[in-house]
Write a protein that holds these residues in place. Structure first.
Motif, PDB file in Angstrom:
ATOM      1  N   GLU A  90       0.835  -1.199   0.000  1.00 40.56           N
ATOM      2  CA  GLU A  90       0.000   0.000   0.000  1.00 40.56           C
ATOM      3  C   GLU A  90       0.874   1.255   0.000  1.00 40.56           C
ATOM      4  OE1 GLU A  90      -3.204   2.540  -0.100  1.00 40.56           O
ATOM      5  OE2 GLU A  90      -3.128   0.375  -0.495  1.00 40.56           O
ATOM      6  N   LEU A  91       1.912   1.257   0.807  1.00 40.28           N
ATOM      7  CA  LEU A  91       2.835   2.388   0.831  1.00 40.28           C
ATOM      8  C   LEU A  91       3.544   2.533  -0.511  1.00 40.28           C
ATOM      9  CD1 LEU A  91       4.099   4.687   2.400  1.00 40.28           C
ATOM     10  CD2 LEU A  91       5.690   3.041   3.419  1.00 40.28           C
ATOM     11  N   GLU A  92       3.893   1.419  -1.119  1.00 40.52           N
ATOM     12  CA  GLU A  92       4.527   1.442  -2.448  1.00 40.52           C
ATOM     13  C   GLU A  92       3.596   2.099  -3.470  1.00 40.52           C
ATOM     14  OE1 GLU A  92       5.960  -1.796  -5.805  1.00 40.52           O
ATOM     15  OE2 GLU A  92       5.766  -2.458  -3.726  1.00 40.52           O
ATOM     16  N   ARG A  93       2.325   1.747  -3.444  1.00 43.29           N
ATOM     17  CA  ARG A  93       1.352   2.350  -4.373  1.00 43.29           C
ATOM     18  C   ARG A  93       1.225   3.854  -4.133  1.00 43.29           C
ATOM     19  NH1 ARG A  93      -0.952  -2.844  -3.575  1.00 43.29           N
ATOM     20  NH2 ARG A  93      -2.130  -2.196  -1.734  1.00 43.29           N
ATOM     21  N   MET A  94       1.169   4.252  -2.860  1.00 44.67           N
ATOM     22  CA  MET A  94       1.043   5.680  -2.549  1.00 44.67           C
ATOM     23  C   MET A  94       2.276   6.456  -2.996  1.00 44.67           C
ATOM     24  SD  MET A  94      -1.005   5.847   1.094  1.00 44.67           S
ATOM     25  CE  MET A  94       0.250   5.032   2.036  1.00 44.67           C
ATOM     26  N   LEU A  95       3.459   5.925  -2.708  1.00 40.86           N
ATOM     27  CA  LEU A  95       4.689   6.618  -3.118  1.00 40.86           C
ATOM     28  C   LEU A  95       4.801   6.700  -4.633  1.00 40.86           C
ATOM     29  CD1 LEU A  95       7.287   5.261  -0.542  1.00 40.86           C
ATOM     30  CD2 LEU A  95       6.583   7.638  -0.848  1.00 40.86           C
ATOM     31  N   SER A  96       4.464   5.620  -5.326  1.00 40.97           N
ATOM     32  CA  SER A  96       4.524   5.629  -6.791  1.00 40.97           C
ATOM     33  C   SER A  96       3.592   6.683  -7.363  1.00 40.97           C
ATOM     34  CB  SER A  96       4.167   4.251  -7.350  1.00 40.97           C
ATOM     35  OG  SER A  96       5.122   3.304  -6.977  1.00 40.97           O
ATOM     36  N   GLY A  97       2.384   6.774  -6.804  1.00 44.69           N
ATOM     37  CA  GLY A  97       1.436   7.793  -7.256  1.00 44.69           C
ATOM     38  C   GLY A  97       1.931   9.199  -6.973  1.00 44.69           C
ATOM     39  N   PHE A  98       2.516   9.392  -5.808  1.00 43.18           N
ATOM     40  CA  PHE A  98       3.050  10.703  -5.441  1.00 43.18           C
ATOM     41  C   PHE A  98       4.185  11.102  -6.386  1.00 43.18           C
ATOM     42  CE2 PHE A  98       5.280  13.308  -1.946  1.00 43.18           C
ATOM     43  CZ  PHE A  98       4.585  14.449  -2.290  1.00 43.18           C
ATOM     44  N   ILE A  99       5.078  10.168  -6.674  1.00 44.53           N
ATOM     45  CA  ILE A  99       6.192  10.442  -7.592  1.00 44.53           C
ATOM     46  C   ILE A  99       5.655  10.787  -8.980  1.00 44.53           C
ATOM     47  CG2 ILE A  99       8.143   9.372  -8.809  1.00 44.53           C
ATOM     48  CD1 ILE A  99       8.719   7.875  -6.115  1.00 44.53           C
ATOM     49  N   ARG A 100       4.666  10.023  -9.458  1.00 45.39           N
ATOM     50  CA  ARG A 100       4.074  10.302 -10.772  1.00 45.39           C
ATOM     51  C   ARG A 100       3.455  11.697 -10.802  1.00 45.39           C
ATOM     52  NH1 ARG A 100       2.319   5.192 -10.604  1.00 45.39           N
ATOM     53  NH2 ARG A 100       0.246   5.782  -9.898  1.00 45.39           N
ATOM     54  N   THR A 101       2.757  12.062  -9.730  1.00 41.79           N
ATOM     55  CA  THR A 101       2.130  13.381  -9.650  1.00 41.79           C
ATOM     56  C   THR A 101       3.174  14.488  -9.712  1.00 41.79           C
ATOM     57  OG1 THR A 101       0.277  12.506  -8.366  1.00 41.79           O
ATOM     58  CG2 THR A 101       0.683  14.875  -8.209  1.00 41.79           C
ATOM     59  N   ILE A 102       4.245  14.329  -8.975  1.00 36.05           N
ATOM     60  CA  ILE A 102       5.308  15.338  -8.984  1.00 36.05           C
ATOM     61  C   ILE A 102       5.945  15.443 -10.358  1.00 36.05           C
ATOM     62  CG2 ILE A 102       7.615  15.905  -8.099  1.00 36.05           C
ATOM     63  CD1 ILE A 102       6.674  14.721  -5.397  1.00 36.05           C
ATOM     64  N   LYS A 103       6.227  14.318 -10.980  1.00 36.11           N
ATOM     65  CA  LYS A 103       6.825  14.335 -12.327  1.00 36.11           C
ATOM     66  C   LYS A 103       5.898  15.018 -13.323  1.00 36.11           C
ATOM     67  CE  LYS A 103       9.849  10.293 -12.082  1.00 36.11           C
ATOM     68  NZ  LYS A 103      10.084   8.927 -12.561  1.00 36.11           N
ATOM     69  N   THR A 104       4.619  14.703 -13.243  1.00 38.56           N
ATOM     70  CA  THR A 104       3.640  15.293 -14.155  1.00 38.56           C
ATOM     71  C   THR A 104       3.540  16.798 -13.929  1.00 38.56           C
ATOM     72  OG1 THR A 104       2.376  13.242 -14.206  1.00 38.56           O
ATOM     73  CG2 THR A 104       1.230  15.237 -14.894  1.00 38.56           C
ATOM     74  N   SER A 105       3.510  17.221 -12.687  1.00 41.19           N
ATOM     75  CA  SER A 105       3.402  18.663 -12.403  1.00 41.19           C
ATOM     76  C   SER A 105       4.632  19.409 -12.870  1.00 41.19           C
ATOM     77  CB  SER A 105       3.141  18.901 -10.917  1.00 41.19           C
ATOM     78  OG  SER A 105       4.269  18.579 -10.148  1.00 41.19           O
ATOM     79  N   LYS A 106       5.805  18.788 -12.806  1.00 43.55           N
ATOM     80  CA  LYS A 106       7.034  19.444 -13.271  1.00 43.55           C
ATOM     81  C   LYS A 106       7.019  19.562 -14.798  1.00 43.55           C
ATOM     82  CE  LYS A 106       9.930  18.292  -9.407  1.00 43.55           C
ATOM     83  NZ  LYS A 106      10.661  19.463  -9.010  1.00 43.55           N
ATOM     84  N   LEU A 107       6.407  18.588 -15.484  1.00 44.98           N
ATOM     85  CA  LEU A 107       6.320  18.649 -16.939  1.00 44.98           C
ATOM     86  C   LEU A 107       5.392  19.758 -17.402  1.00 44.98           C
ATOM     87  CD1 LEU A 107       6.133  14.857 -17.873  1.00 44.98           C
ATOM     88  CD2 LEU A 107       8.068  16.398 -18.235  1.00 44.98           C
ATOM     89  N   ASN A 108       4.401  20.068 -16.585  1.00 45.58           N
ATOM     90  CA  ASN A 108       3.408  21.080 -16.956  1.00 45.58           C
ATOM     91  C   ASN A 108       3.869  22.511 -16.686  1.00 45.58           C
ATOM     92  OD1 ASN A 108       1.574  19.187 -17.913  1.00 45.58           O
ATOM     93  ND2 ASN A 108       0.714  18.857 -15.888  1.00 45.58           N
ATOM     94  N   PHE A 109       5.046  22.670 -16.085  1.00 46.62           N
ATOM     95  CA  PHE A 109       5.550  24.010 -15.807  1.00 46.62           C
ATOM     96  C   PHE A 109       6.473  24.474 -16.857  1.00 46.62           C
ATOM     97  CE2 PHE A 109       4.208  23.129 -11.432  1.00 46.62           C
ATOM     98  CZ  PHE A 109       3.496  24.284 -11.213  1.00 46.62           C
TER      99      PHE A 109
END
Length: 109
Positions: A90-109
């Motif tokens: 469960e922690l692995e899923r949460m961290l993976s999602g958080f990392i994906r969100t951060i990567k996506t937000s950095k691409l949109n800037f």
């Protein structure tokens, strides 16, 4: 933090000769996970990107391996293994999602 507590409670019953090996490794890996998440949060916006989150994921993978070793050596019961392992997944899923969100937000800037 709950995972750290579970690991400490589980490893306190390990054989005494494991105190400087598997017990220590599991405790250090479990502590490393929230410590690196906090470190990432404190450095948000700086040039570290997601380095500390990746370290947290690496520590999580180490811990998953170590709890399986503990189960294979009969230091951890099947039920406790399943409970702890599911917590790590469960922690692995949460961290993976958080990392994906951060990567996506950095691409949109």
């Amino acid at each position: 933090m709950i995972l750290v507590t579970k690991i400490y409670n589980e490893t306190k019953n390990f054989r005494q000769e494991e105190i400087y090996s598997l017990t220590s490794q599991m405790r250090r890996a479990s502590i490393s996970i929230p410590s690196n998440i906090v470190e990432e949060n404190e450095r948000e916006g700086k040039n570290d990107d997601i380095k500390f989150l990746n370290i947290a994921v690496s520590s999580l993978f180490e811990l998953q391996t170590q709890i399986e070793i503990g189960k294979n050596l009969n230091f951890i019961s099947e039920n406790n293994f399943n409970s702890i392992y599911e917590d790590t997944r469960e922690l692995e899923r949460m961290l993976s999602g958080f990392i994906r969100t951060i990567k996506t937000s950095k691409l949109n800037f």
